[in-house]
Design an enzyme around this catalytic site. Sequence first.
Site, PDB file in Angstrom:
ATOM      1  N   HIS A 106       0.823  -1.216   0.000  1.00  0.00           N
ATOM      2  CA  HIS A 106       0.000   0.000   0.000  1.00  0.00           C
ATOM      3  C   HIS A 106       0.857   1.267   0.000  1.00  0.00           C
ATOM      4  CE1 HIS A 106      -3.614  -2.404   1.743  1.00  0.00           C
ATOM      5  NE2 HIS A 106      -3.464  -2.585   0.449  1.00  0.00           N
ATOM      6  N   ASN A 198      -3.009 -12.570  15.949  1.00  0.00           N
ATOM      7  CA  ASN A 198      -3.810 -11.341  16.018  1.00  0.00           C
ATOM      8  C   ASN A 198      -4.383 -11.144  17.415  1.00  0.00           C
ATOM      9  OD1 ASN A 198      -4.493  -9.263  14.033  1.00  0.00           O
ATOM     10  ND2 ASN A 198      -6.617  -9.691  14.615  1.00  0.00           N
TER      11      ASN A 198
HETATM   12  C1  BV8 Z   1      -8.039  -2.759  -5.156  1.00  0.00           C
HETATM   13  C2  BV8 Z   1      -2.975   2.955   2.556  1.00  0.00           C
HETATM   14  C3  BV8 Z   1      -8.237  -3.608  -7.395  1.00  0.00           C
HETATM   15  C4  BV8 Z   1      -3.435   4.351   2.790  1.00  0.00           C
HETATM   16  C5  BV8 Z   1      -4.915   1.473   2.662  1.00  0.00           C
HETATM   17  C6  BV8 Z   1     -16.445  -4.365  -1.547  1.00  0.00           C
HETATM   18  C7  BV8 Z   1     -16.101  -5.600  -1.030  1.00  0.00           C
HETATM   19  C8  BV8 Z   1     -14.790  -6.038  -1.003  1.00  0.00           C
HETATM   20  C9  BV8 Z   1     -13.761  -5.224  -1.507  1.00  0.00           C
HETATM   21  C10 BV8 Z   1     -14.090  -3.985  -1.999  1.00  0.00           C
HETATM   22  C11 BV8 Z   1     -15.432  -3.551  -2.029  1.00  0.00           C
HETATM   23  N1  BV8 Z   1     -15.426  -2.312  -2.578  1.00  0.00           N
HETATM   24  C12 BV8 Z   1     -14.164  -1.936  -2.893  1.00  0.00           C
HETATM   25  C13 BV8 Z   1     -13.336  -2.959  -2.560  1.00  0.00           C
HETATM   26  C14 BV8 Z   1     -11.846  -2.980  -2.740  1.00  0.00           C
HETATM   27  C15 BV8 Z   1     -11.172  -2.196  -1.626  1.00  0.00           C
HETATM   28  C16 BV8 Z   1     -11.548  -2.772  -0.286  1.00  0.00           C
HETATM   29  O1  BV8 Z   1     -11.060  -3.811   0.107  1.00  0.00           O
HETATM   30  N2  BV8 Z   1     -12.449  -2.062   0.430  1.00  0.00           N
HETATM   31  C17 BV8 Z   1     -12.850  -2.555   1.739  1.00  0.00           C
HETATM   32  C18 BV8 Z   1     -12.882  -1.389   2.723  1.00  0.00           C
HETATM   33  C19 BV8 Z   1     -14.227  -3.199   1.615  1.00  0.00           C
HETATM   34  N3  BV8 Z   1      -9.746  -2.346  -1.836  1.00  0.00           N
HETATM   35  C20 BV8 Z   1      -9.091  -1.504  -2.659  1.00  0.00           C
HETATM   36  O2  BV8 Z   1      -9.586  -0.535  -3.187  1.00  0.00           O
HETATM   37  C21 BV8 Z   1      -7.645  -1.864  -2.939  1.00  0.00           C
HETATM   38  N4  BV8 Z   1      -7.427  -1.860  -4.370  1.00  0.00           N
HETATM   39  O3  BV8 Z   1      -8.850  -3.570  -4.751  1.00  0.00           O
HETATM   40  O4  BV8 Z   1      -7.671  -2.625  -6.501  1.00  0.00           O
HETATM   41  C22 BV8 Z   1      -7.243  -4.692  -7.543  1.00  0.00           C
HETATM   42  C23 BV8 Z   1      -7.331  -5.837  -6.760  1.00  0.00           C
HETATM   43  C24 BV8 Z   1      -6.402  -6.849  -6.934  1.00  0.00           C
HETATM   44  C25 BV8 Z   1      -5.385  -6.730  -7.888  1.00  0.00           C
HETATM   45  C26 BV8 Z   1      -5.304  -5.556  -8.650  1.00  0.00           C
HETATM   46  C27 BV8 Z   1      -6.222  -4.533  -8.488  1.00  0.00           C
HETATM   47  C28 BV8 Z   1      -6.683  -0.873  -2.335  1.00  0.00           C
HETATM   48  C29 BV8 Z   1      -6.862  -0.859  -0.823  1.00  0.00           C
HETATM   49  C30 BV8 Z   1      -5.724  -0.054  -0.178  1.00  0.00           C
HETATM   50  C31 BV8 Z   1      -6.295   1.068   0.690  1.00  0.00           C
HETATM   51  N5  BV8 Z   1      -5.189   1.702   1.407  1.00  0.00           N
HETATM   52  N6  BV8 Z   1      -3.853   2.021   3.267  1.00  0.00           N
HETATM   53  C32 BV8 Z   1      -3.339   4.720   4.244  1.00  0.00           C
HETATM   54  O5  BV8 Z   1      -2.723   3.979   5.030  1.00  0.00           O
HETATM   55  O6  BV8 Z   1      -3.874   5.798   4.570  1.00  0.00           O
HETATM   56  S1  BV8 Z   1      -5.925   0.434   3.552  1.00  0.00           S
HETATM   57  C33 BV8 Z   1      -5.535   0.496   5.236  1.00  0.00           C
HETATM   58  O7  BV8 Z   1      -6.521  -0.258   5.962  1.00  0.00           O
HETATM   59  C34 BV8 Z   1      -4.274  -0.241   5.584  1.00  0.00           C
HETATM   60  O8  BV8 Z   1      -3.260  -0.102   4.653  1.00  0.00           O
HETATM   61  C35 BV8 Z   1      -4.696  -1.664   5.701  1.00  0.00           C
HETATM   62  O9  BV8 Z   1      -4.484  -2.350   4.494  1.00  0.00           O
HETATM   63  C36 BV8 Z   1      -6.156  -1.589   5.827  1.00  0.00           C
HETATM   64  C37 BV8 Z   1      -6.647  -2.516   6.869  1.00  0.00           C
HETATM   65  O10 BV8 Z   1      -6.166  -2.135   8.065  1.00  0.00           O
HETATM   66  P1  BV8 Z   1      -5.445  -3.206   9.027  1.00  0.00           P
HETATM   67  O11 BV8 Z   1      -4.003  -3.150   8.726  1.00  0.00           O
HETATM   68  O12 BV8 Z   1      -6.093  -4.539   8.977  1.00  0.00           O
HETATM   69  O13 BV8 Z   1      -5.753  -2.484  10.365  1.00  0.00           O
HETATM   70  P2  BV8 Z   1      -7.128  -2.542  11.171  1.00  0.00           P
HETATM   71  O14 BV8 Z   1      -7.165  -1.385  12.107  1.00  0.00           O
HETATM   72  O15 BV8 Z   1      -8.252  -2.755  10.214  1.00  0.00           O
HETATM   73  O16 BV8 Z   1      -6.949  -3.876  12.015  1.00  0.00           O
HETATM   74  C38 BV8 Z   1      -5.916  -3.933  12.974  1.00  0.00           C
HETATM   75  C39 BV8 Z   1      -5.883  -5.374  13.415  1.00  0.00           C
HETATM   76  O17 BV8 Z   1      -4.780  -5.533  14.298  1.00  0.00           O
HETATM   77  C40 BV8 Z   1      -7.127  -5.768  14.179  1.00  0.00           C
HETATM   78  O18 BV8 Z   1      -7.562  -7.039  13.715  1.00  0.00           O
HETATM   79  C41 BV8 Z   1      -6.660  -5.863  15.636  1.00  0.00           C
HETATM   80  O19 BV8 Z   1      -7.284  -6.934  16.336  1.00  0.00           O
HETATM   81  C42 BV8 Z   1      -5.202  -6.173  15.471  1.00  0.00           C
HETATM   82  N7  BV8 Z   1      -4.372  -5.632  16.547  1.00  0.00           N
HETATM   83  C43 BV8 Z   1      -4.501  -4.441  17.187  1.00  0.00           C
HETATM   84  N8  BV8 Z   1      -3.519  -4.329  18.107  1.00  0.00           N
HETATM   85  C44 BV8 Z   1      -2.763  -5.454  18.024  1.00  0.00           C
HETATM   86  C45 BV8 Z   1      -3.294  -6.282  17.031  1.00  0.00           C
HETATM   87  N9  BV8 Z   1      -2.769  -7.471  16.716  1.00  0.00           N
HETATM   88  C46 BV8 Z   1      -1.673  -7.861  17.403  1.00  0.00           C
HETATM   89  N10 BV8 Z   1      -1.099  -7.114  18.374  1.00  0.00           N
HETATM   90  C47 BV8 Z   1      -1.614  -5.915  18.709  1.00  0.00           C
HETATM   91  N11 BV8 Z   1      -1.035  -5.183  19.675  1.00  0.00           N
END
Ligand code: BV8
Length: 229
Positions: A106, A198
């Site tokens: 990303h 996780n």
């Molecule tokens: C794409 C950069 C096509 C910017 C980020 C409908 C359904 C499904 C998918 C889609 C849909 N509509 C659109 C989509 C696609 C979309 C998507 O997935 N949307 C989601 C919201 C539904 N995706 C895209 O658009 C991607 N592009 O699909 O292009 C393609 C596909 C394949 C091949 C070619 C082309 C692009 C997505 C990238 C977006 N950019 N970040 C920025 O950082 O500002 S996303 C951002 O959130 C992060 O980068 C990360 O990827 C994402 C998820 O966050 P997590 O890292 O999981 O963090 P989160 O807070 O969610 O969770 C933290 C976890 O850690 C928790 O589980 C927690 O329990 C745990 N935790 C917390 N503390 C601890 C811990 N674990 C261990 N120890 C701890 N101490």
Amino acid sequence: MRIVVLTGAGVSAESGVPTFRDAGGLWDGHDPMTVATPEAFDRDPTLVQRFYDERRAALARVQPNAAHQALARLEAELGGDDLYLVTQNIDDLHERGGSRRVHHMHGRLRAAWCTACDARHDWETTLVDRPPCPACGSPQLRPDVVWFGEVPYDMEAIEEALWACDLFVSIGTSGVVYPAAAFVHYAIGNGRQTLELNLDESDTTSDFHQSRRGPATELVPAWVDEVLR
Ligand code: BV8
């Protein structure tokens, strides 16, 4: 043994980098769709640039934690060819923790991308003030991060690594964002072992052969010790 490790915001949480979806996480007050999309950038470039400038500046106030350091130890002991580390995070804590090969699918906070000449530059300071691109001089630099709706980096190499690996490990991610959330399906489809480390149950926990609950700074060093034993 060839291992693919995917990390998410949870691996940096104990370093003080806010996660996206946990209470009080990054998106609080900021709906992802209002800052992390090309449309948001077109609509309000100052708001989006400030959002990333603040996060870039905050990197100076955080340090890598034991999970980052354990993954660097794994790379050093296993050898770079047998560990493919891909991260969803745009912070540089894996690198500062000692990892030498980090694939930022990303993008990276500490990088700027010129939309006029397509050059990419390491970038430490702000972009909201529209500095000139070091290559072409035009004031068209944006954060070099992948927004929703944009194509992640390194997808071909990631798929090859998932195909060739023996084990896929997911650390600190909620399994909400695709295509990263689908990596486990890809690994299982090729008969690979899969492990999730996780704090909480994620959206993809049920897809893993094994899932361990706990903080990354405890689970990751313990797992690396197991692998290297
Ligand atoms: C794409 C950069 C096509 C910017 C980020 C409908 C359904 C499904 C998918 C889609 C849909 N509509 C659109 C989509 C696609 C979309 C998507 O997935 N949307 C989601 C919201 C539904 N995706 C895209 O658009 C991607 N592009 O699909 O292009 C393609 C596909 C394949 C091949 C070619 C082309 C692009 C997505 C990238 C977006 N950019 N970040 C920025 O950082 O500002 S996303 C951002 O959130 C992060 O980068 C990360 O990827 C994402 C998820 O966050 P997590 O890292 O999981 O963090 P989160 O807070 O969610 O969770 C933290 C976890 O850690 C928790 O589980 C927690 O329990 C745990 N935790 C917390 N503390 C601890 C811990 N674990 C261990 N120890 C701890 N101490």
